[in-house]
Design a protein around this motif. Sequence first.
Motif, PDB file in Angstrom:
ATOM      1  N   ASN A 147     -10.240  -2.577   0.685  1.00  0.00           N
ATOM      2  CA  ASN A 147      -9.486  -3.995  -0.957  1.00  0.00           C
ATOM      3  C   ASN A 147      -9.103  -5.160  -0.214  1.00  0.00           C
TER       4      ASN A 147
ATOM      5  N   SER B  36       0.578  -3.317   8.141  1.00  0.00           N
ATOM      6  CA  SER B  36       0.047  -1.863   6.969  1.00  0.00           C
ATOM      7  C   SER B  36       0.305  -0.955   6.807  1.00  0.00           C
TER       8      SER B  36
ATOM      9  N   GLN C 218      -6.200   0.850   1.596  1.00  0.00           N
ATOM     10  CA  GLN C 218      -5.992  -0.607   1.899  1.00  0.00           C
ATOM     11  C   GLN C 218      -7.708  -1.909   2.595  1.00  0.00           C
TER      12      GLN C 218
ATOM     13  N   ALA D 117      -3.715   5.735   1.412  1.00  0.00           N
ATOM     14  CA  ALA D 117      -3.768   3.899   2.069  1.00  0.00           C
ATOM     15  C   ALA D 117      -3.871   4.074   2.409  1.00  0.00           C
TER      16      ALA D 117
ATOM     17  N   ALA E 100       1.104  -1.161  -0.163  1.00  0.00           N
ATOM     18  CA  ALA E 100      -0.322   0.228   0.354  1.00  0.00           C
ATOM     19  C   ALA E 100       0.962   1.141  -0.184  1.00  0.00           C
TER      20      ALA E 100
ATOM     21  N   PHE F 294      -6.330   3.935  -5.697  1.00  0.00           N
ATOM     22  CA  PHE F 294      -5.371   4.680  -4.487  1.00  0.00           C
ATOM     23  C   PHE F 294      -4.264   5.570  -5.161  1.00  0.00           C
TER      24      PHE F 294
ATOM     25  N   LYS G 266       1.360   4.229  -3.519  1.00  0.00           N
ATOM     26  CA  LYS G 266       1.114   5.578  -2.763  1.00  0.00           C
ATOM     27  C   LYS G 266       2.476   6.060  -3.697  1.00  0.00           C
TER      28      LYS G 266
END
Length: 302
Positions: free
Chosen positions: A104, A257, A101, A97, A22, A92, A26
């Motif tokens: 998803n 993340s 993220q 992010a 992620a 994105f 970006k």
Amino acid sequence: MANQKQAMLYGLATVLLWSTVATAFKLSLQELAPVQMLVVACASSVLVMGLILVLQRRWHLVFSLSGRQYAQSFGMGLINPCLYYFVLFGAFDRLPAQEAQPLNYTWALVLAYLSVPFLGQRLRKLDIVAGLVCYAGVVVIATRGAVTSLSLSDPFGVFLAIGSTVIWASYWIIATRDQRDPVVGLFLNFLFGLPVIVLICGMTEGFGFASGTSLAAAVYVGVFEMGIAFVLWSYAMKKAENTSKVSNLIFISPFLSLVFIHFILGEQILSSTYIGLVLIMAGLWLQQKKVREREEALIGDV
């Protein structure tokens, strides 16, 4: 037990790679358009997967398929990487992010729902409860905590993020009938999909790629997220004596993340992101509960 330990190590390595993508998305999209990023990432993925097949002495499998299977490779390549990653990168590009993220990750729930009409699987009450919990988290993240107003931070960006989950789940449903070797199949999908992506890029954004961090990040995505991570996860599943324990590792990824997103991208993580992500992960955990219980029962019988 040795195989299970190896499976866990492969799984942890995969989760670590997934946790960084992620941020890489970006970084790449700072100077590249989504389709330009896709050209670089897809080309990098084709190269690394081709190299993996050569090192594994399985390159000959690329030329051992039927004409129908090569046609299948082109069709599946239009879905993944072409359509899926174009939509995902578009999400994105528009959303922070920390929002794109977690949204998803709901693809696993979408897969369970689509499996009912297309694979003839039964929809359980637990699936419905899991969906309510999961999409409650989606609403919290998409509205940045302003749930009562239902005012989305970026409606089209949220639409792209949710749309990518439908495309990805649909791809895996189609893949259930795929008889090709997994790595060979993915390599050919990307190989046949790449010319289409290059053509679209040439007709739209052009090939004036910015060098530096953005280009390096796009290569990283292709090599690790699209290539090596897939191979590592395949190894983890193949060696696992208990796949549920390995599959549960994916719940670490979205939280890890956020660490990369905060410290590398500098995004201030909103409280609504944490709340929404916990709800999404809780929904996915509920959705997987019956699967885990069934597998543990089978192991106990053995």
